[in-house]
Enzyme design. Structure first.
Site, PDB file in Angstrom:
ATOM      1  N   ARG A  46     -65.245  -7.077 -12.063  1.00 20.50           N
ATOM      2  CA  ARG A  46     -64.404  -7.346 -10.912  1.00 20.50           C
ATOM      3  C   ARG A  46     -63.852  -8.751 -11.079  1.00 20.50           C
ATOM      4  NH1 ARG A  46     -66.694 -11.610 -10.329  1.00 20.50           N
ATOM      5  NH2 ARG A  46     -65.452 -11.905  -8.455  1.00 20.50           N
ATOM      6  N   GLY A  47     -62.933  -9.065 -10.175  1.00 18.72           N
ATOM      7  CA  GLY A  47     -62.228 -10.343 -10.318  1.00 18.72           C
ATOM      8  C   GLY A  47     -60.845 -10.063 -10.881  1.00 18.72           C
ATOM      9  N   ALA A  48     -59.814 -10.520 -10.207  1.00 16.48           N
ATOM     10  CA  ALA A  48     -58.450 -10.113 -10.575  1.00 16.48           C
ATOM     11  C   ALA A  48     -58.142 -10.246 -12.066  1.00 16.48           C
ATOM     12  CB  ALA A  48     -57.455 -10.913  -9.729  1.00 16.48           C
ATOM     13  N   ARG A  86     -57.971   0.098  -8.556  1.00 18.38           N
ATOM     14  CA  ARG A  86     -58.067  -0.764  -7.375  1.00 18.38           C
ATOM     15  C   ARG A  86     -56.649  -1.247  -7.044  1.00 18.38           C
ATOM     16  NH1 ARG A  86     -62.647  -5.331  -7.439  1.00 18.38           N
ATOM     17  NH2 ARG A  86     -62.395  -5.190  -5.173  1.00 18.38           N
ATOM     18  N   ASP A 231     -56.109 -12.747  -5.362  1.00 18.04           N
ATOM     19  CA  ASP A 231     -55.868 -11.436  -5.970  1.00 18.04           C
ATOM     20  C   ASP A 231     -54.388 -11.093  -6.017  1.00 18.04           C
ATOM     21  OD1 ASP A 231     -58.741 -11.363  -4.687  1.00 18.04           O
ATOM     22  OD2 ASP A 231     -58.687  -9.878  -6.303  1.00 18.04           O
ATOM     23  N   ASN A 241     -56.994 -12.566  -0.800  1.00 12.74           N
ATOM     24  CA  ASN A 241     -58.227 -12.935  -1.477  1.00 12.74           C
ATOM     25  C   ASN A 241     -59.380 -12.270  -0.746  1.00 12.74           C
ATOM     26  OD1 ASN A 241     -59.398 -14.521  -3.714  1.00 12.74           O
ATOM     27  ND2 ASN A 241     -60.448 -15.631  -2.068  1.00 12.74           N
ATOM     28  N   LYS A 242     -60.593 -12.453  -1.282  1.00 11.81           N
ATOM     29  CA  LYS A 242     -61.775 -11.805  -0.732  1.00 11.81           C
ATOM     30  C   LYS A 242     -61.858 -11.956   0.778  1.00 11.81           C
ATOM     31  CE  LYS A 242     -63.861  -9.834  -2.469  1.00 11.81           C
ATOM     32  NZ  LYS A 242     -63.419  -8.426  -2.540  1.00 11.81           N
TER      33      LYS A 242
END
Ligand SMILES: CSC[C@H]1O[C@H](OP(=O)(O)O)[C@H](O)[C@@H]1O
Length: 345
Positions: A46-48, A86, A231, A241-242
């Site tokens: 995970r993580g853009a 995603r 993101d 973002n998160k």
């Protein structure tokens, strides 16, 4: 050896299963695009930026499966499967578009070779870019400050070093800051499971806190700046973002604390005029009903689980990219930054 979330070995993609960290370090070997898409959706990786790099290698795996019949048309289903993994991080689509541009006019072995080179380039470029981005971010941080960060934006979310966490790593190495406060980042706990783990491995002083204590810490003067990842950043500087990032930006503005976003140019989506157009991923309710599979709520309780939120550009002090610093993010300042990038490339 520098921490990494993924590696390309013997024409296979290996992913560190981030669902198990920090308790267990387990590497998975993936052989098909469908396996990579599932790993992205299930947040093995995970993580853009890391999502984009993994998807690029997923295209290579699909081409290897096709062998001599590999072509852009034959690869279209695999690209679609990866694109559906995603919806919010634009890096996924940016990487897939770069791979599709590489396909033009090529077939079979020549196509596989070109796609492999491009995926490796996307991977290596991301790691190098994070170090350049950090060089622009370090001078922005208050000297001897304690910096609050959210989620995980380190080597586990990128091709290496990290974006916001890369700035913090470099700032610590330069003696610029005195430490980091990491928000645990419910519900997936990227802060407690990943960021605190990464920083402790590098000897960076980190204090883990509940997300709900961020306002209290700012009110007591314990936070000198906030820095987060992204993101998707739209043409006017609005930033997805998160989940929880928007609340931090509002708190930082209320307390007069600088709020920075660190993200590569590949996270900027100029095709979207504002954050209103960003698709916000909603994830399974059991991510909130349970912790590591253990129920902490009634099994049937209704849940709303958006994985991201959008921070308006006017709440962001500056956006830091590998090309420089965008102060007072807005349509004009974003466009000016992108224009200088085009001039330089
Ligand atoms: C440099 S990572 C950017 C971004 O990705 C994370 O989301 P997730 O863990 O769900 O993939 C988080 O929003 C980070 O800030």
């Amino acid at each position: 050896m520098e921490l990494t979330a993924l590696r390309w070995r013997d024409d296979r993609l290996e992913l560190l299963d981030q669902r198990l960290l920090p308790a267990e370090t387990r590497w998975l070997t993936l052989q098909t695009a469908a396996e990579v898409a599932a790993a992205i959706h299930d947040m093995v990786v995970r993580g853009a930026p890391a999502i984009g790099i993994s998807a690029a290698y997923g295209v290579v795996l699909a081409a290897q499966e096709l062998g001599n019949t590999a072509s852009a048309d034959q690869l279209a289903p695999a690209v679609s499967t990866l694109a559906a993994s995603r919806p919010t991080a634009v890096n996924l689509f940016w990487a897939l578009e770069r791979m599709q541009r590489t396909m033009a006019g090529l077939h079979g072995a020549a196509l596989i070779e070109a796609l492999t080179r491009e995926a490796l380039r996307i991977h290596e470029d991301d790691r190098a870019m994070n170090h350049r981005l950090a060089s622009f971010g370090v001078p922005l941080l208050p000297e001897n400050g304690r910096i609050y960060t959210h989620c995980n934006t380190g080597a586990l979310a990128t091709g290496g070093h990290g974006t916001a966490l890369g700035v913090l790593r470099s700032a610590w190495a330069a003696g610029r800051i005195r430490g980091v406060i990491a928000g645990e980042t419910r519900p997936w706990m990227q802060g407690s499971r990943l960021t605190s783990w990464e920083l402790m491995q590098d000897g960076v002083p980190v204090t883990l806190v509940a997300d709900s204590s961020a306002g209290h810490l700012m009110q007591r003067g314990e936070v000198q700046a906030v820095i987060v990842g992204a993101d998707r950043i739209t043409a006017n500087g609005d930033t997805a973002n998160k989940i929880g990032t928007y609340a931090l930006a509002v708190l930082a503005r209320h307390h007069g604390i600088p709020f920075y976003v660190a993200a590569p140019l590949s996270t900027i989506d100029p095709a979207l005029a504002s954050g209103d157009s960003i698709v916000i991923e909603e994830r399974d309710g059991n991510e909130i009903r349970c912790i590591q599979g253990k129920p902490i709520a009634p099994a049937e309780v209704p849940v709303f689980n958006p994985a991201f939120d959008v921070t308006p550009g006017e709440l962001i002090t500056a956006i830091i990219t590998e090309h420089g610093v965008i102060r007072h993010p807005g349509t004009d300042t974003m466009a000016a930054h992108l224009a200088t990038v085009n001039d330089d490339h």
